[in-house]
Design a protein around this motif. Sequence first.
Motif, short mmCIF file in Angstrom:
data_model
loop_
_atom_site.label_atom_id
_atom_site.label_comp_id
_atom_site.label_asym_id
_atom_site.label_seq_id
_atom_site.Cartn_x
_atom_site.Cartn_y
_atom_site.Cartn_z
N ASN A 163 21.12 68.22 -39.22
CA ASN A 163 22.55 67.89 -39.54
C ASN A 163 23.05 66.84 -38.39
O ASN A 163 24.16 66.20 -38.57
N THR A 164 22.54 66.67 -37.52
CA THR A 164 22.78 65.94 -36.36
C THR A 164 22.89 64.22 -36.58
O THR A 164 21.34 64.01 -37.24
N LYS A 165 23.84 63.54 -36.53
CA LYS A 165 23.51 62.16 -36.63
C LYS A 165 23.65 61.47 -35.12
O LYS A 165 24.47 61.64 -34.44
N LEU A 166 22.20 60.72 -34.97
CA LEU A 166 22.17 60.20 -33.59
C LEU A 166 22.78 58.42 -33.51
O LEU A 166 23.01 57.98 -34.43
N PRO A 167 23.29 58.27 -32.31
CA PRO A 167 23.65 56.98 -32.22
C PRO A 167 22.34 55.89 -31.78
O PRO A 167 22.28 54.78 -31.54
N PHE A 168 21.34 56.36 -31.70
CA PHE A 168 19.89 55.84 -31.53
C PHE A 168 19.01 56.43 -32.58
O PHE A 168 19.16 57.62 -33.39
N GLY A 169 17.76 55.96 -32.65
CA GLY A 169 16.70 56.54 -33.69
C GLY A 169 16.00 57.71 -33.02
O GLY A 169 16.05 57.85 -31.80
N HIS A 170 15.33 58.35 -33.77
CA HIS A 170 14.77 59.55 -33.44
C HIS A 170 13.52 59.42 -32.59
O HIS A 170 13.13 60.20 -31.52
N GLU A 171 13.01 58.19 -32.50
CA GLU A 171 11.95 57.76 -31.32
C GLU A 171 12.55 57.70 -29.99
O GLU A 171 11.86 58.18 -29.05
N THR A 172 13.62 57.15 -30.08
CA THR A 172 14.41 57.23 -28.52
C THR A 172 14.78 58.56 -28.45
O THR A 172 14.71 58.88 -27.00
N ALA A 173 15.15 59.34 -29.19
CA ALA A 173 15.51 60.65 -29.12
C ALA A 173 14.48 61.52 -28.16
O ALA A 173 14.57 62.21 -27.43
N LYS A 174 13.22 61.33 -28.97
CA LYS A 174 12.15 62.04 -28.47
C LYS A 174 11.57 61.59 -27.06
O LYS A 174 11.38 62.27 -26.13
N LYS A 175 11.83 60.01 -26.56
CA LYS A 175 11.81 59.60 -25.54
C LYS A 175 12.72 60.07 -24.41
O LYS A 175 12.35 60.11 -23.26
N LEU A 176 13.71 60.52 -25.02
CA LEU A 176 14.90 60.73 -23.88
C LEU A 176 14.64 62.43 -23.67
O LEU A 176 15.29 63.08 -22.83
N GLY A 177 13.78 63.04 -24.66
CA GLY A 177 13.51 64.40 -24.22
C GLY A 177 14.27 65.43 -24.99
O GLY A 177 14.23 66.47 -24.90
N ILE A 178 15.21 64.78 -26.07
CA ILE A 178 15.94 65.69 -26.96
C ILE A 178 14.95 66.39 -27.98
O ILE A 178 14.07 66.05 -28.52
N GLN A 179 15.34 67.93 -28.11
CA GLN A 179 14.54 68.74 -29.08
C GLN A 179 15.14 68.62 -30.51
O GLN A 179 16.38 68.93 -30.55
N ASN A 180 14.28 68.21 -31.48
CA ASN A 180 14.70 68.35 -32.71
C ASN A 180 14.52 69.49 -33.43
O ASN A 180 13.15 69.51 -33.71
N ILE A 181 15.38 70.72 -33.69
CA ILE A 181 14.92 71.80 -34.17
C ILE A 181 14.86 71.82 -35.71
O ILE A 181 14.53 72.82 -36.18
N GLY A 182 15.44 70.80 -36.21
CA GLY A 182 15.52 70.67 -37.58
C GLY A 182 14.49 69.90 -38.42
O GLY A 182 14.07 70.35 -39.65
N LEU A 183 13.79 69.03 -37.70
CA LEU A 183 12.68 68.35 -38.12
C LEU A 183 11.27 68.57 -37.72
O LEU A 183 11.42 68.72 -36.26
N HIS A 184 10.35 68.69 -38.28
CA HIS A 184 9.08 69.00 -37.41
C HIS A 184 8.18 67.61 -37.72
O HIS A 184 7.92 67.12 -38.45
#
Length: 184
Positions: A163-184
């Motif tokens: 449900n979280t909307k990001l200001p950047f893409g999921h690849e950037t989120a991954k590079k920043l070390g953000i944990q996505n508990i909703g998508l695998h």
Amino acid sequence: MTMNNQAFTAIRRKNAKGSNLENNDRLKLISASNLPSANVESSSLNNLNIENSNLTKANFNKCNIKGATFTHSNFEKTSFTWSNLSRNKFIKNNFQKADLQFSNMRSSHIKESNLKGANLSWSKLDKAVFEKCDLRKANFSGCDLSKVRFVECNLKGAIIDINTKLPFGHETAKKLGIQNIGLH
């Protein structure tokens, strides 16, 4: 300890653990005070200034605090659930493990503050700016972050969900070390 809520507009250099400041509408300044576990629930504290104070484990639930400035204060494990904290300035504060879920922090500026492990889930953060903040393991589940600015923040281990909307893409989120508990 109960304080006469209508008798003061400022608290300076007080040491009053567990103070009851509930439903206080006149308080405008908390300075150099030690108020751990204070109860401020359901108060309207617009234009409040909190500086150099200890408010660990305090209860600010359901408060209306707009146009306030919080500086050099400790809010570790403090609860702000369902509070309106919009258009505030937070400078060099400790909000480690604070509970800010369902709060409104729209258009607030949070600078050089520690929010490690803070729960911001389902909070309204439109146009908020986080600048040089420690957001490691902060929970942003359910938040719309698309209009939030993160400037030189540590987001490693921050939590998002489907449900979280990001200001950047999921690849950037991954590079920043953000944990996505909703998508695998």
